[in-house]
Design an enzyme around this catalytic site. Structure first.
Site, mmCIF file in Angstrom:
data_model
loop_
_atom_site.group_PDB
_atom_site.id
_atom_site.type_symbol
_atom_site.label_atom_id
_atom_site.label_comp_id
_atom_site.label_asym_id
_atom_site.label_seq_id
_atom_site.Cartn_x
_atom_site.Cartn_y
_atom_site.Cartn_z
ATOM 1 N N TYR A 276 -34.884 -62.805 -38.412
ATOM 2 C CA TYR A 276 -35.776 -63.173 -37.322
ATOM 3 C C TYR A 276 -35.012 -63.196 -35.997
ATOM 4 C CZ TYR A 276 -39.048 -66.050 -34.585
ATOM 5 O OH TYR A 276 -39.894 -66.534 -33.618
ATOM 6 N N SER B 145 -37.763 -65.399 -28.674
ATOM 7 C CA SER B 145 -37.410 -66.726 -29.168
ATOM 8 C C SER B 145 -35.998 -67.072 -28.736
ATOM 9 C CB SER B 145 -37.493 -66.754 -30.695
ATOM 10 O OG SER B 145 -36.853 -67.906 -31.223
ATOM 11 N N LYS C 161 -35.642 -60.818 -32.703
ATOM 12 C CA LYS C 161 -35.930 -61.354 -31.379
ATOM 13 C C LYS C 161 -34.928 -60.848 -30.343
ATOM 14 C CE LYS C 161 -39.640 -63.318 -32.538
ATOM 15 N NZ LYS C 161 -40.924 -62.905 -31.941
ATOM 16 N N THR D 274 -45.986 -75.536 -34.042
ATOM 17 C CA THR D 274 -47.006 -74.602 -34.513
ATOM 18 C C THR D 274 -47.079 -74.593 -36.038
ATOM 19 O OG1 THR D 274 -45.465 -72.735 -34.651
ATOM 20 C CG2 THR D 274 -46.556 -73.112 -32.532
#
Length: 330
Positions: A205, A180, A209, A240
């Site tokens: 997160y 990401s 990544k 998404t």
């Protein structure tokens, strides 16, 4: 420290606005070669994690449309069966199978790898797509922080254990790990479980990544002689279900500017189809091209020794054997 974090956030926001939106994809796509995707994958085995929705589903569908035998790794049986049915219907390819696995469980990940290896099939493509951004601290059955368990422990364990199958398909097998742009805001940290009392899922997160980048560099060095390619990529800012759930305010801010699911999956599919000789193992890709792993003046670089130390900790957590040697990390 807050000044550094603020600068990284600003740099990432500006860079992302210029490159990660739908309009940026259309601009970049003007230089894409249509023939790059005209590849016959008939009979080639491909595994895609998190394949029941989003870019995982789109990637699995694209591979199935080219004749591949596609294994969809999903946690939810009902959603997984629906995805398999839809892909078979859309592509006319009946060689699409469901593999149930809760990627937050190391036991289930290892059982998945054992099942695949027992088939004694060469594995041409492994797409580590499944990802998670959980904003509240949660722990798994293994006692791991949930984001780390899914984003790092699962993909690392599955890739390592499936190496025998990947080697069978060499020199045209590869592992594509979906990272990401969020990694631009983080360097490596030894605090894998995020021990800070004020847990921040977005920061965790981003750290995960960034670690995926280092893991891929290590795989490329460690297994470079075995004919297996290892690549990370960024799909851009894609509309998404995961973004709607985890980053609702971001999605609202960029409403109409986010990429479609197929646009987000494009580079995954492209990396899955190109000859390894055309690509650079261990590198990071975006919109079918090499992309920088760090933004200027953000201070996210790291020494090989630190990467080796952290990846060795990951191996230990995952219950795998040998430690990572320093010289094996780029």
């Amino acid at each position: 420290m807050w000044i550094v974090e603020a600068y990284r956030t600003l740099a990432f926001s500006l860079y992302g606005t210029l490159h990660f939106t739908r309009s940026a994809f259309l601009k970049h796509a003007a230089g894409f070669k249509k023939e790059d995707l005209d590849v016959d994958m008939a009979g080639k085995n491909c595994v895609v994690t998190g394949a029941n929705t989003g870019i995982g589903f789109a990637s699995a569908e694209a591979l199935a449309a080219r004749g591949a035998n596609v294994f969809l790794v999903c946690r939810n049986k009902e959603k997984g069966e629906k995805a398999v049915s839809e892909i078979k219907s859309k592509t006319g390819n009946d060689k699409v199978e469901l593999e149930l696995c809760d990627l937050s469980s190391l036991k289930e990940v290892k059982e998945l790898a054992t099942r695949f290896l027992s088939m004694d099939r060469p594995l041409y493509v492994l797409v580590n797509n499944a990802g998670l951004m959980e904003h509240e601290r949660k722990t798994t059955v293994d006692g791991l922080e949930l984001n780390f368990a899914v984003n790092i422990a699962a993909s690392y364990t599955l890739t390592e254990l499936l190496m025998p199958a990947l080697e069978k398909a060499a020199p045209e097998s590869r592992v594509v790990t979906v990272s990401s742009g969020g990694m631009y805001g983080s360097s490596l940290t030894e605090d894998l479980q995020y021990s800070d009392d004020k847990f921040n899922g977005l920061v965790q997160y981003s750290r995960n990544k960034r670690l995926q980048i280092a893991m891929t560099e290590n795989w490329a060095k460690l297994y470079g002689s075995k004919g297996v390619g290892f690549y990370t990529m960024h799909p851009g800012w894609v509309d998404t279900e995961g973004v709607a759930k985890s980053l609702s305010s971001f999605r609202e801010k960029f409403q109409g500017k986010l990429r479609t699911i197929d646009q987000g999956a494009d580079t995954i599919v492209w990396l899955s189809l190109q000859p390894n000789s055309k690509l650079k193992s261990g590198e990071f890709y975006f919109d079918r091209a090499l992309a920088p792993k760090h933004l200027a003046a953000c201070g996210t670089g790291y020494k090989p020794q630190l990467a080796a130390k952290i990846i060795s900790k990951v191996r230990q957590i995952c219950g795998l054997d040998a430690p990572v040697r320093e010289e094996n990390v780029a």
